[in-house]
Scaffold this motif. Structure first.
Motif, mmCIF file in Angstrom:
data_model
loop_
_atom_site.group_PDB
_atom_site.id
_atom_site.type_symbol
_atom_site.label_atom_id
_atom_site.label_comp_id
_atom_site.label_asym_id
_atom_site.label_seq_id
_atom_site.Cartn_x
_atom_site.Cartn_y
_atom_site.Cartn_z
ATOM 1 N N PRO A 36 0.841 -1.195 0.000
ATOM 2 C CA PRO A 36 0.000 0.000 0.000
ATOM 3 C C PRO A 36 0.881 1.252 0.000
ATOM 4 O O PRO A 36 1.843 1.327 0.758
ATOM 5 N N ASN A 123 -0.171 1.688 -9.671
ATOM 6 C CA ASN A 123 -1.061 1.377 -8.563
ATOM 7 C C ASN A 123 -2.133 0.409 -9.037
ATOM 8 O O ASN A 123 -2.631 0.527 -10.160
ATOM 9 N N ARG A 125 -5.683 -1.599 -7.578
ATOM 10 C CA ARG A 125 -6.665 -1.806 -6.514
ATOM 11 C C ARG A 125 -7.126 -3.254 -6.575
ATOM 12 O O ARG A 125 -7.655 -3.710 -7.591
ATOM 13 N N ILE A 126 -6.922 -3.981 -5.494
ATOM 14 C CA ILE A 126 -7.300 -5.390 -5.423
ATOM 15 C C ILE A 126 -8.819 -5.469 -5.330
ATOM 16 O O ILE A 126 -9.417 -4.932 -4.399
ATOM 17 N N GLN A 128 -12.730 -6.316 -4.848
ATOM 18 C CA GLN A 128 -13.478 -6.859 -3.718
ATOM 19 C C GLN A 128 -14.546 -7.857 -4.145
ATOM 20 O O GLN A 128 -14.907 -8.728 -3.374
ATOM 21 N N HIS A 133 -8.029 -10.493 -8.729
ATOM 22 C CA HIS A 133 -6.691 -10.210 -9.269
ATOM 23 C C HIS A 133 -5.713 -11.323 -8.908
ATOM 24 O O HIS A 133 -5.663 -11.774 -7.771
ATOM 25 N N SER A 144 -5.601 -11.623 -3.399
ATOM 26 C CA SER A 144 -6.441 -11.453 -2.209
ATOM 27 C C SER A 144 -6.014 -12.382 -1.077
ATOM 28 O O SER A 144 -6.419 -12.202 0.066
ATOM 29 N N GLY A 150 -9.935 -4.659 -1.851
ATOM 30 C CA GLY A 150 -10.301 -3.250 -1.716
ATOM 31 C C GLY A 150 -9.096 -2.357 -1.448
ATOM 32 O O GLY A 150 -9.196 -1.141 -1.526
ATOM 33 N N THR A 151 -7.959 -2.955 -1.148
ATOM 34 C CA THR A 151 -6.728 -2.204 -0.873
ATOM 35 C C THR A 151 -6.055 -1.809 -2.185
ATOM 36 O O THR A 151 -5.985 -2.602 -3.110
ATOM 37 N N THR A 152 -5.553 -0.594 -2.233
ATOM 38 C CA THR A 152 -4.737 -0.161 -3.360
ATOM 39 C C THR A 152 -3.282 -0.426 -3.013
ATOM 40 O O THR A 152 -2.839 -0.112 -1.907
ATOM 41 N N LYS A 154 0.887 -0.326 -4.440
ATOM 42 C CA LYS A 154 1.887 0.165 -5.393
ATOM 43 C C LYS A 154 2.672 -1.061 -5.835
ATOM 44 O O LYS A 154 3.178 -1.815 -5.012
#
Length: 175
Positions: A36, A123, A125-126, A128, A133, A144, A150-152, A154
Motif C-alpha cells: 500500500p 497502482n 486496486r485489489i 473486492q 486479481h 487477495s 479493496g486495498t490499493t 503500489k
C-alpha cells in the motif's frame, strides 16, 4: 579465566552483532513488491532475477471475462507493459492498438503486442467482488490471499533487505 579476555570477547561479539545488523538492513534482493502506498503495512513480494516477466490477470467487472496484462523488468529496473490480452471490446477495453503497437486476434481473444509502456511503478486496486486479481509468475497466485480486497497497492521492482523480506510475505512460498 585470564584478566581482560572476557571483555575482549564481549567487544568482538558486539562488533559482530553490529555488522550482522548492518548487513541485514542492506537492500540486496531484487523483488516485485506489492505494498500500500505511503504505508508501512506488511509487503507481499516475489523475489526475482534479471529480465523478470510477470502478468496480472483479473476478471473485467462489466463483461466478466479475463484480462491479462503482461509486464517485464527493464534494464533500469522499471516496469514495461508489453502485451494486453482480452476477449471483449466492451466498455473499458481498447478497440485497436496504439502507435507502434500490434493488434491481433487469435483463438477468440484479442491481443495488443509490441507495447512499450514504461512505468517506475503502477497502482493496483485489489478487487473486492469480481476482479479476483492474480499475479502470474510461473503459476497463478491470487493477490487477495496476501492483500486485503479493496486495498490499493503500489506495484514496483525494488531491492529488499533481509529484514524487509523477513517482515513481508513471499508470495512464492506461501501457497
Amino acid at each position: 579465566m585470564k584478566k581482560g579476555r572476557f571483555p575482549k570477547f564481549i567487544m568482538y561479539l558486539v562488533f559482530f552483532l553490529i555488522l550482522l545488523t548492518i548487513f541485514a538492513a542492506i537492500p540486496l534482493q531484487e523483488s516485485l513488491v506489492f505494498q500500500p502506498p505511503h504505508s508501512t503495512a506488511k509487503i507481499a513480494y516475489i523475489p526475482i532475477k534479471d529480465n523478470a516477466h510477470f502478468k496480472i490477470k483479473y476478471t473485467h467487472s462489466i463483461h466478466l471475462t479475463d484480462v491479462v496484462e503482461s509486464y517485464k523488468m527493464t534494464s533500469d529496473h522499471k516496469i514495461q507493459q508489453y502485451e494486453l490480452e482480452y476477449q471483449d471490446f466492451a466498455i473499458g477495453m481498447p478497440a485497436n492498438a496504439g502507435e507502434g503497437e500490434r493488434f491481433m486476434r487469435k483463438n477468440g481473444k484479442y491481443y495488443i503486442g509490441n507495447m512499450k509502456r514504461i512505468f517506475p511503478f503502477f497502482n493496483l486496486r485489489i478487487g473486492q467482488v469480481r476482479a479476483n486479481h492474480r499475479v502470474i509468475f510461473d503459476q497463478e497466485y491470487p493477490l487477495s490471499r496476501y492483500i486485503k480486497p479493496g486495498t490499493t497497492v503500489k506495484v514496483e521492482f525494488r531491492k529488499l533487505s533481509i529484514f524487509q523480506r523477513w517482515k513481508g510475505v513471499n508470495i512464492l512460498e506461501s501457497i
